[in-house]
Design a protein around this motif. Structure first.
Motif, short mmCIF file in Angstrom:
data_model
loop_
_atom_site.label_atom_id
_atom_site.label_comp_id
_atom_site.label_asym_id
_atom_site.label_seq_id
_atom_site.Cartn_x
_atom_site.Cartn_y
_atom_site.Cartn_z
N GLY A 71 26.80 -14.49 3.79
CA GLY A 71 27.84 -13.01 3.32
C GLY A 71 26.98 -13.53 1.32
N ASP A 72 27.07 -14.76 1.24
CA ASP A 72 26.43 -15.73 0.19
C ASP A 72 24.86 -16.00 -0.55
N PRO A 73 24.30 -15.21 -0.98
CA PRO A 73 23.26 -15.64 -1.47
C PRO A 73 22.75 -17.03 -1.69
N GLU A 74 23.77 -16.80 -3.05
CA GLU A 74 23.75 -18.21 -3.69
C GLU A 74 24.24 -19.23 -3.51
N GLY A 75 25.04 -19.60 -2.87
CA GLY A 75 25.53 -20.32 -1.35
C GLY A 75 24.86 -21.09 -0.88
N ARG A 76 23.39 -19.99 0.51
CA ARG A 76 22.86 -20.21 1.15
C ARG A 76 21.94 -20.91 0.49
N ALA A 77 21.52 -20.46 -0.77
CA ALA A 77 20.44 -20.98 -1.97
C ALA A 77 20.42 -22.69 -2.22
N ARG A 78 21.77 -22.62 -2.68
CA ARG A 78 22.02 -24.01 -2.90
C ARG A 78 22.25 -24.68 -1.70
#
Length: 91
Positions: free
Chosen positions: A36-43
């Protein structure tokens, strides 16, 4: 022991297997849950060279890959050497 980071999501069987293998080796690791953390997955994806599946495992500054990669390193006898390195080792 080398700094180890593992990116995971909840309910991921490969994440659970990777963490179990690392624990069996006595490794303390930092777990980063990207559920549920799209920014974290992108990083994570950027850091992992475009790989977007979990787990993504980093040991001593080296991107190991996922559980299959970690397990293969262990079977080949390369994981223990990487775990005892300080930084920048090649798997």
């Amino acid at each position: 022991m080398a700094k180890t980071t593992i990116y995971t999501t909840r309910f991921c069987p490969y994440c659970l297997a990777a963490k179990a293998l690392l624990r069996k080796k006595g490794v303390d690791f930092e777990e980063i849950d990207v559920s549920g953390d799209p920014e974290g997955r992108a990083r994570m994806t950027q850091k992992a060279g475009g790989r977007h599946t979990v787990p993504q495992i980093f040991i001593a500054g080296t991107h190991v890959g996922g559980f299959d990669d970690l397990s293969a390193m262990d079977r080949a006898g390369k994981l223990d050497r990487l775990l005892t390195s300080e930084a920048g080792a090649t798997p």
